[in-house]
Write an enzyme that holds these catalytic residues in place. Structure first.
Site, short mmCIF file in Angstrom:
data_model
loop_
_atom_site.label_atom_id
_atom_site.label_comp_id
_atom_site.label_asym_id
_atom_site.label_seq_id
_atom_site.Cartn_x
_atom_site.Cartn_y
_atom_site.Cartn_z
N GLY A 263 0.76 -1.24 0.00
CA GLY A 263 0.00 0.00 0.00
C GLY A 263 0.79 1.28 0.00
O GLY A 263 0.23 2.36 -0.21
N GLU A 297 4.38 -6.62 1.96
CA GLU A 297 3.88 -7.01 0.64
C GLU A 297 3.80 -5.82 -0.30
O GLU A 297 2.74 -5.52 -0.84
CB GLU A 297 2.46 -7.58 0.75
CG GLU A 297 2.31 -8.83 1.54
CD GLU A 297 0.83 -9.19 1.75
OE1 GLU A 297 -0.06 -8.45 1.28
OE2 GLU A 297 0.59 -10.22 2.38
N PRO A 298 4.89 -5.11 -0.51
CA PRO A 298 4.80 -3.96 -1.42
C PRO A 298 4.74 -4.37 -2.88
O PRO A 298 5.38 -5.35 -3.28
CB PRO A 298 6.11 -3.20 -1.14
CG PRO A 298 7.06 -4.24 -0.68
CD PRO A 298 6.26 -5.33 -0.01
N GLY A 299 3.97 -3.65 -3.64
CA GLY A 299 3.92 -3.89 -5.09
C GLY A 299 4.34 -2.61 -5.80
O GLY A 299 5.47 -2.45 -6.27
N ARG A 300 3.43 -1.65 -5.79
CA ARG A 300 3.65 -0.38 -6.49
C ARG A 300 4.96 0.29 -6.10
O ARG A 300 5.68 0.79 -6.97
CB ARG A 300 2.49 0.56 -6.16
CG ARG A 300 2.54 1.88 -6.92
CD ARG A 300 1.56 2.90 -6.31
NE ARG A 300 0.28 2.35 -5.97
CZ ARG A 300 -0.79 2.36 -6.77
NH1 ARG A 300 -0.73 2.93 -7.95
NH2 ARG A 300 -1.93 1.83 -6.37
N ARG A 336 -5.18 3.05 -15.86
CA ARG A 336 -5.27 3.79 -14.59
C ARG A 336 -5.92 5.17 -14.71
O ARG A 336 -6.77 5.52 -13.89
CB ARG A 336 -3.90 3.91 -13.91
CG ARG A 336 -3.23 2.55 -13.61
CD ARG A 336 -2.07 2.66 -12.65
NE ARG A 336 -2.52 3.00 -11.33
CZ ARG A 336 -2.42 4.18 -10.77
NH1 ARG A 336 -1.83 5.16 -11.43
NH2 ARG A 336 -2.91 4.42 -9.57
N TYR A 340 -9.20 5.33 -12.49
CA TYR A 340 -9.07 6.01 -11.20
C TYR A 340 -8.80 7.51 -11.36
O TYR A 340 -8.41 8.16 -10.39
CB TYR A 340 -7.91 5.44 -10.39
CG TYR A 340 -7.76 3.95 -10.38
CD1 TYR A 340 -8.68 3.15 -9.72
CD2 TYR A 340 -6.67 3.34 -11.01
CE1 TYR A 340 -8.53 1.77 -9.69
CE2 TYR A 340 -6.51 1.97 -10.98
CZ TYR A 340 -7.44 1.19 -10.32
OH TYR A 340 -7.27 -0.16 -10.29
N CYS A 368 -12.38 3.70 -29.00
CA CYS A 368 -13.65 4.40 -29.22
C CYS A 368 -14.42 4.64 -27.93
O CYS A 368 -15.53 4.16 -27.75
CB CYS A 368 -14.50 3.60 -30.19
SG CYS A 368 -13.59 3.28 -31.69
N GLU A 369 -13.82 5.35 -27.00
CA GLU A 369 -14.48 5.75 -25.76
C GLU A 369 -13.86 7.06 -25.31
O GLU A 369 -12.63 7.21 -25.36
CB GLU A 369 -14.21 4.73 -24.64
CG GLU A 369 -14.80 3.38 -24.89
CD GLU A 369 -15.06 2.62 -23.59
OE1 GLU A 369 -15.21 3.24 -22.53
OE2 GLU A 369 -15.11 1.39 -23.68
#
Ligand code: LLP
Length: 446
Positions: A263, A297-300, A336, A340, A368-369
């Site tokens: 986190g 448990e780091p990811g980012r 992303r 977000y 196409c959005e």
């Protein structure tokens, strides 16, 4: 929070300020933007676009910074890389070679972690909906720890392990009901979120687990959300966890491990974010006195800043009120911003563009959005067709969240190390898009 909010362009950091915080990036007049000495223009020429580019130095540098902060604090701690952030085998292997284990959330990630060379005993299996088949395979392989998220899952695992004649190593993931102050879609530690066991129910469940012969209860776990840029939510969650551990021990229950989750946020927009040292200091204060093994448990935090998405301008379109820079990368590559409203720095690759006059532009993809927008009203120079841009800090939750929407093949990925750019994931061939499709016999002829 700031990473998600869209504010006025005046608050955006300048190109120079962006570069100053990202030591693996540099710009030279002749070759333009480089990753650890390798010109991005060369990578684009050799591997085409869009392509993910990762700096090995940034990943290993960040891992070492965290590991040495933990060692200096005299904490018995282990880093399990949350490979959901980026599951490229080369990245998992690089982190494994530095001493990381893996935090996985599916049978697929378990398989990939093994393929990257992570020992089963160094794998933590997290997730709110692990299937029996996934749990069985993990147990059979000798998984190091299973983070159980509900009473129902505990009962299922107990029965499964008993039937297999195994003892499942478990930690109970508790929900501390703490607001992480991050984007609602990535908050996980509130009572209304689907994650974890309500902290009040944990003692009874822990005692039950400790009494089972098919379970080896190892400790407790918490994870309150992602992209957290303040220490206060961690402090609150760890304080509640420490209280729980003391209560469990007072009942005579053993707690060897405390899984602190991931986190920790990164500065996407140069906003202040805690350093590894500050985070470790907090761990030492809140959980250190308990003398348990701390699992991180780091990811980012490990991989986010190390990666970028290299894209080419297809064309610049002048709408009635806006300038659109249309790239050959899209929301199917990096979702992303669409999902977000995440802010990612976007910089031109050509050095000449860095000092050219800038005007507001919307940077978009060809999907196409209208949501296929990387940035709105971003101050950028003229970017004619063929120009290259880099979308920064895309090492985490970039490639892993890609899709083939609009039948756009998955992009290639390259890792740069010591002046060499190696392909770590080949571009998906267009044939692969239809390779799994089957035309039923009643449509086959005619
Ligand atoms: N542990 C657990 C149990 C998790 O659920 C997560 C992330 C992590 C560790 C790693 O968190 P990190 O250190 O990377 O923040 N796709 C979103 C982020 C989703 C995070 C999900 N869980 C994004 O692009 O911002």
């Amino acid at each position: 929070m700031a990473a998600f909010a869209r504010a006025d362009a005046a608050a955006d950091p300048s190109f120079a300020e962006i570069l100053a915080l990202r030591p693996h990036l540099a710009i030279a007049p002749e070759v333009g933007l480089m990753v650890d000495g390798v010109p991005l223009a060369r990578i684009a020429a050799e591997h085409a676009t869009p392509t993910w580019v990762y700096a090995a130095s940034a990943i290993s540098g960040r891992f070492r910074a965290l590991a040495s902060a933990l060692a200096e604090a005299n904490l018995d701690a282990r880093i399990h890389y949350a490979m959901k952030a980026n599951d490229a085998l080369a990245i998992v292997r690089l982190l494994g070679s530095l001493g990381a284990g893996a935090d996985v959330v599916s049978g697929g990630e378990f398989h990939a972690a093994r393929a990257a060379g992570i020992a089963p005993s160094d794998i933590v299996f997290s997730g709110v909906g692990k299937t029996e088949a996934e749990l069985r395979a993990a147990l059979a392989a000798g998984v190091g720890q299973i983070n159980v998220e509900s009473a129902e899952e505990l009962a299922m695992l107990d029965a499964l392990a008993a039937a297999m004649g195994r003892r499942a190593p478990v930690a109970l993931r508790v929900n501390p009901d703490v607001d992480a102050g991050t984007h609602a879609k990535i908050t996980t530690g509130r009572a209304e979120n689907k994650f974890g066991i309500p902290i009040g129910e944990a003692p009874a469940l822990y005692a039950r687990a400790a009494g089972s012969r098919a379970l080896r209860v190892r400790g407790v776990a918490v994870h309150i959300g992602s992209q957290i840029t303040a220490l206060a939510p961690f402090r609150a969650a760890y304080a509640r966890l420490a209280e729980l551990v003391r209560a469990l021990r007072a009942e005579g229950l053993p707690v060897e491990r405390i899984d602190c989750g991931g986190g920790l946020g990164i500065p996407y927009r140069n906003e202040p974010a805690p350093s590894a040292a500050a985070f470790v200091h907090l761990l030492r204060e809140t959980l250190g006195p308990l003398g348990a093994t701390l699992m991180l448990e780091p990811g980012r935090w490990l991989v986010g800043p190390a990666g970028l998405l290299l894209a080419r301008v297809v064309l610049e379109k002048h709408g009635t009120s806006r300038r659109f820079v249309i790239l050959d990368a899209a929301m199917n590559d990096l979702i992303r911003p669409a999902l977000y409203e995440a802010w990612h720095a976007i910089v031109p690759v050509a050095a000449a563009r860095w000092h050219a006059p800038a005007t507001p532009a919307d940077v978009v993809g060809p999907v196409c959005e209208s949501g296929d927008t990387f940035a709105t009203a971003r101050m950028l120079p003229a970017l004619p067709p063929g120009e290259l841009v880099a979308i920064l800090d895309a090492g985490a939750y970039g490639a892993v969240m890609s899709s083939t929407y609009n039948a756009r093949p998955l992009a290639a990925a390259v890792m740069v190390r010591a002046g060499e750019a190696a392909v770590i994931r080949r571009r998906q061939p267009v044939e692969a898009l239809i390779a799994q499709d089957v035309i039923p016999h009643w449509l086959a002829s005619g």
